[in-house]
Design an enzyme around this catalytic site. Structure first.
Site, PDB file in Angstrom:
ATOM      1  N   GLY A 163       0.817  -1.198   0.000  1.00 30.18           N
ATOM      2  CA  GLY A 163       0.000   0.000   0.000  1.00 30.18           C
ATOM      3  C   GLY A 163       0.858   1.258   0.000  1.00 30.18           C
ATOM      4  O   GLY A 163       1.982   1.272  -0.512  1.00 30.18           O
ATOM      5  N   SER A 164       0.351   2.318   0.618  1.00 35.99           N
ATOM      6  CA  SER A 164       0.950   3.646   0.469  1.00 35.99           C
ATOM      7  C   SER A 164       2.335   3.798   1.079  1.00 35.99           C
ATOM      8  O   SER A 164       3.046   4.752   0.761  1.00 35.99           O
ATOM      9  CB  SER A 164       0.014   4.708   1.068  1.00 35.99           C
ATOM     10  OG  SER A 164      -1.164   4.811   0.299  1.00 35.99           O
TER      11      SER A 164
END
Length: 513
Positions: A306-307
């Protein structure tokens, strides 16, 4: 005439027969004397020259050895604080041929050990020279050993033995690993450094004849065992305790299936703490599901990061000068890529913002823009340079390499999702190590957890930081530190900000496979 001739012949042969008989007798005497001389010489040779050799062989035949294992070396943290040690835990053995009234012996010993009489009796009835009474009599408490010793049964011996001692219970359990009943490392550091940790065995040597009776004029002796070498880790015990406390509280509050955490020195990639949940107690590992104690999640489990992965994309864009921190970008809340509408995490988007605010706000369309400017070949060049797709080489068991898109299969959509951390899978160790390289001046190091190995007085092996490659420049790394500080002070990681400390960070929502 005939009679006279016969007498003459007989008188002629008689003296010749006597002479032959005399020669034969003398020859036999000489032969006997030679045999006696040969035997005497041989006995003298054996007595004088081979005496020690034959005596040693006799001792080997008479010797019954009660084995005594050497204690495993201790495991310490970086500051010399004990994490794992060894304590006295005696073992019960017997010389079956010496044991009298076996039924009585088995009955009384089984009562002390809390097992069935037959379990002890089967050992006492074996036709062997020395028998370890296991498992019931293996590595018992000093108190139980004392009770058995007081019985003073002939043929029953209590020998020194040790077992692992864990002063902090389950602390660092997945990293430390487990030890089997024979003091052999089975997993974790106990397995990786087993050759250094394990000691050499000794024993009590008891002299008996073929019937098991002690040979009175020979004194039994103890051959000392040797303890293993001690190992020192890069782990800081205080940091490890704090980390595991955080994981424990998180497990109570959120009841997750799994939690993983790593604390690393970004300048060297020394592991300061590592933990997984659910955890286990190494002393009682048999009580847990095998998948719990065999999986060190921070190095084994791979997932879509993810981020948090945006650190890679952002630093690559800065290094390749595809954007500047003050350049503006407009986020409507989505981006159309090859006809596919990919949404931002924030409904309605972030509107107009600088690229510094793109990472500060973790803006997905902004990172898709950076990925598009970089292109597949360049982005994946940096992904691989940061160590993704290959094992880090950490000195622990069970490391995964993660899974990357094959570049030939990366289209515009895959490029877009890769730029903000979806599609590729990584391990936590890879991710932390890459983030360290992004902020430490741009150097990727090889992670390690062993600091040094020592015997009683000397350092046998000592590890130092190992540089793998430069990934980004000092200038880009400086910009990354500034950008990540803004994330912690003004952006999505504000909860991590601490007054009077320089704190940088990046939030992200992971996707587990």
């Amino acid at each position: 005439m005939k009679k006279c001739k016969k007498n003459i012949i007989s008188s002629f042969n008689l003296p010749l027969s006597k002479r032959s008989f005399g020669i034969r007798v003398i020859s036999i005497y000489i032969l006997v004397i030679l045999v006696f001389i040969s035997v005497f010489i041989r006995l003298s040779y054996v007595k004088v020259s081979l005496n020690e050799e034959y005596y040693k062989k006799a001792l080997e035949l008479w010797t019954r050895t009660a084995p005594v294992e050497g204690a495993r070396g201790n495991i310490y943290d970086r500051n010399g604080k004990l994490i794992v040690g060894s304590i006295l835990s005696p073992t019960l053995i017997c010389i079956p041929s010496q044991v009298e009234n076996k039924d009585e012996v088995a009955t009384n010993i089984s009562k002390i050990l809390g097992c069935s009489k037959n379990e002890i009796l089967k050992h006492l009835n074996k036709r062997v020279s020395v028998e370890i009474i296991k498992p019931a009599g293996r590595k018992i408490s000093v108190e139980l050993a004392s009770e058995i010793t007081k019985l003073k049964y002939k043929g029953i011996y209590v020998v020194a033995d040790t077992k692992r001692y864990y002063p902090y219970g389950s602390l660092l359990s997945h990293v430390i690993g487990i030890v089997g009943i024979d003091n052999q490392g089975l997993s974790g550091l106990e397995y990786v450094y087993d050759e250094h940790l394990k000691g050499s065995s000794g024993g009590i040597n008891i002299y008996t004849d073929a019937h098991g009776n002690n040979i009175g004029d020979l004194t039994s002796f103890y051959e000392d065992s040797v303890s293993g070498n001690d190992i020192y880790l890069t782990v800081d015990l205080d940091i490890q305790l704090s980390l595991e406390r955080v994981l424990y509280n998180a497990s109570l509050n959120y009841n997750p299936e799994e939690i993983s955490a790593i604390v690393m020195n970004p300048k060297t990639s020394e592991i300061l703490a590592m933990a997984s949940y659910p955890t286990f107690e190494p002393e009682h590992y048999q009580d847990y599901d095998q998948k719990i104690f065999n999986r060190n999640l921070p190095i084994w489990s791979s997932y879509e990061p993810g981020s948090v992965f945006k650190i890679v994309t952002y630093s690559a864009g800065l290094e390749e000068k595809k954007f500047s921190l003050n350049e503006t970008f407009y986020d409507p809340g989505y981006r159309i890529v090859s006809g596919v509408r990919i949404k931002d995490w924030k409904a309605g988007g972030h509107g107009k913002q600088t690229f510094l605010e793109v990472i500060q706000n973790s803006c997905n369309p902004g990172f898709m823009e950076i990925g598009e400017r970089l292109g597949t070949e360049t982005l994946f060049k940096y992904i691989k340079a940061y160590g993704f797709g290959t094992k880090t080489g950490v000195d622990l068991l069970g490391e995964s390499s993660g899974i990357l898109f094959k570049e030939e299969n990366v289209g515009p959509v895959e490029l877009a999702t890769s730029s903000f951390g979806q599609g590729n899978s990584v391990t936590m160790l890879q991710l932390v190590n890459a983030a360290s390289a992004a902020v430490n001046g741009g150097i990727l190091h090889k992670p390690y957890i062993l600091s040094k190995i020592m015997d009683k007085n000397n350092i046998i092996l000592e590890k130092r930081p190992v540089e793998i490659r430069r990934v980004i420049s000092e200038e880009t790394s400086s910009q990354m530190r500034y950008a990540l500080e803004c994330v912690a002070s003004l952006g999505t990681a504000r909860s991590a900000y601490i007054d009077d400390y320089r704190v940088g960070g990046k939030t992200g929502t992971a996707y587990n496979h």
